[in-house]
Design a protein around this motif. Sequence first.
Motif, short mmCIF file in Angstrom:
data_model
loop_
_atom_site.label_atom_id
_atom_site.label_comp_id
_atom_site.label_asym_id
_atom_site.label_seq_id
_atom_site.Cartn_x
_atom_site.Cartn_y
_atom_site.Cartn_z
N GLN A 90 35.37 46.26 30.55
CA GLN A 90 34.34 46.19 31.58
C GLN A 90 33.46 44.94 31.50
N TRP A 93 33.89 42.48 34.38
CA TRP A 93 33.39 43.09 35.62
C TRP A 93 31.85 43.08 35.63
N LEU A 134 38.00 38.07 38.69
CA LEU A 134 37.95 39.52 38.83
C LEU A 134 39.19 40.07 39.53
N TYR A 138 41.79 42.71 37.89
CA TYR A 138 41.74 44.11 38.30
C TYR A 138 42.53 44.42 39.57
N ILE A 141 39.10 44.53 44.64
CA ILE A 141 37.74 44.50 44.10
C ILE A 141 36.73 44.47 45.24
N TYR A 445 39.94 49.59 35.74
CA TYR A 445 38.57 49.48 36.23
C TYR A 445 37.58 50.09 35.24
#
Length: 478
Positions: A90, A93, A134, A138, A141, A445
């Motif tokens: 994380q 993020w 990002l 992932y 997003i 995520y």
Amino acid sequence: MKFKYIPILFSAILATSFTSCKKELADINKNPNEAENPLPDYLLTGAIKSTTDAYWGTNNINSSLLFVQHWAKIQYTDPDRYIFSNTDLQDLWNSGYTKGITNLNKLIELADAQQNTNYRGAAKVLRSWTFLLLTDAYGDIPYSQAIQIKQFVTPKYDTQKDVYFGLLDDLKSAQADLALNGKAIAGDIIYGGKIDRWKKFANALRLRIALRIADREPEKTKAVLAEIAAEGGAYISSNAEIAQLVYVTSPNQNPISNTFDTRNDHRISKTIVDKLKSLSDPRLPIFASPTKDVTPEVYIGVPNGLLTSDANSLGLNKTSKPGTYFLAPSAPAVILSYAEVLFDRAEIAARGLSNEDPAALYKQAIEESLRQYGVTEGEINTYTSLPAVKYNAGNFKKSIGEQKWIALFGQGLEAFAEWRRLDYPELAPAVAGTLGGKLPVRFIYPGREQSLNGENYKAAVAKQGADLLTTKLWFDVK
């Protein structure tokens, strides 16, 4: 250049319960110790440092560097075996949204108020790079609504295709904002306010994204290249123009240096050590440190994904840490190198999208990567003459993929993206991996998204696929 110490503005904006109304959320996120009207140079410095720290920091060291087998773990090997909780991945993020994008959005507001288009252009370039990190990691997003977070406190997820297309528009807009004869900017700890270099950086990012989408949207790739050419745009054209943050001493040291100040559980991967040895690559003593104890080989890498007991048995003093170049407090954190641009141009030519010579650009890319680390011209000539290094026109993805993987050493997130896109080098899964013989192809995520932005999170997972390390992203065709 010394860093300015800044408060990171609105850093709690995504970590606060989104059930409150917007007025309450705004009130909660006011810090009485922060300036109501921050200065743009402080915002620029802070956004650069926070995002670069995230790029080279925890989620680089404990994930992507392991996935691409630049590094390995010799203690606490769970990450190297692909064992993660929904909080382990994380940092990128959280830092990207709450420190990088939030501050850059504010910087754009201030730039507009001060009628300084160069601040706006630089902010758009950095914001595009952050969003790119990002989505590469992932997949789908929050993008379009994340730019307007005050209006959309629970932003929807955009598809990866839409994010890439949007970033190309943002970078084209940034290119128009950046004016060589415009107002000066301060707080620029990448280029020291040199606007011509920001323009080259913007184009280099456009080129990077154009190749990300090339297997899915070749016509869009052609259009982007045509736009850049029509603008008379230039790319990063020397090692002096590399986009990078050169760190200083503690507390503003390189994140890798900071990690090794207190930890000793990472080593260089056997995969890259073996590759460099097989090529007699002069970067080996730069990328790897000699073993502390005398061993039959000076440089010994650790296989990726061993059980902790098996890794421990190799011995801390009988295996190689990353090279001292990377462990130094002032080690530069490269964001986008000249060598990468040359590899990208070589691939564009190999795809028939330019009239340049792919073999010549490929060779030049390798040369500039070697020069980046101070390798002598004699060693460069010897290395590029090796049959195993020469360009293979019949399989450009293999030639470019393997040499680019070496050149991106340390840039785990970018190397991870390019390995998935080019499918080279051919990596074996972790020895004791937990993914059924597969390697990770994305980040999962953060767990907070399920509770704070649950409806949009569920919609993204339903569209993209299960929130697993093995779910392929849109750009990853093969």
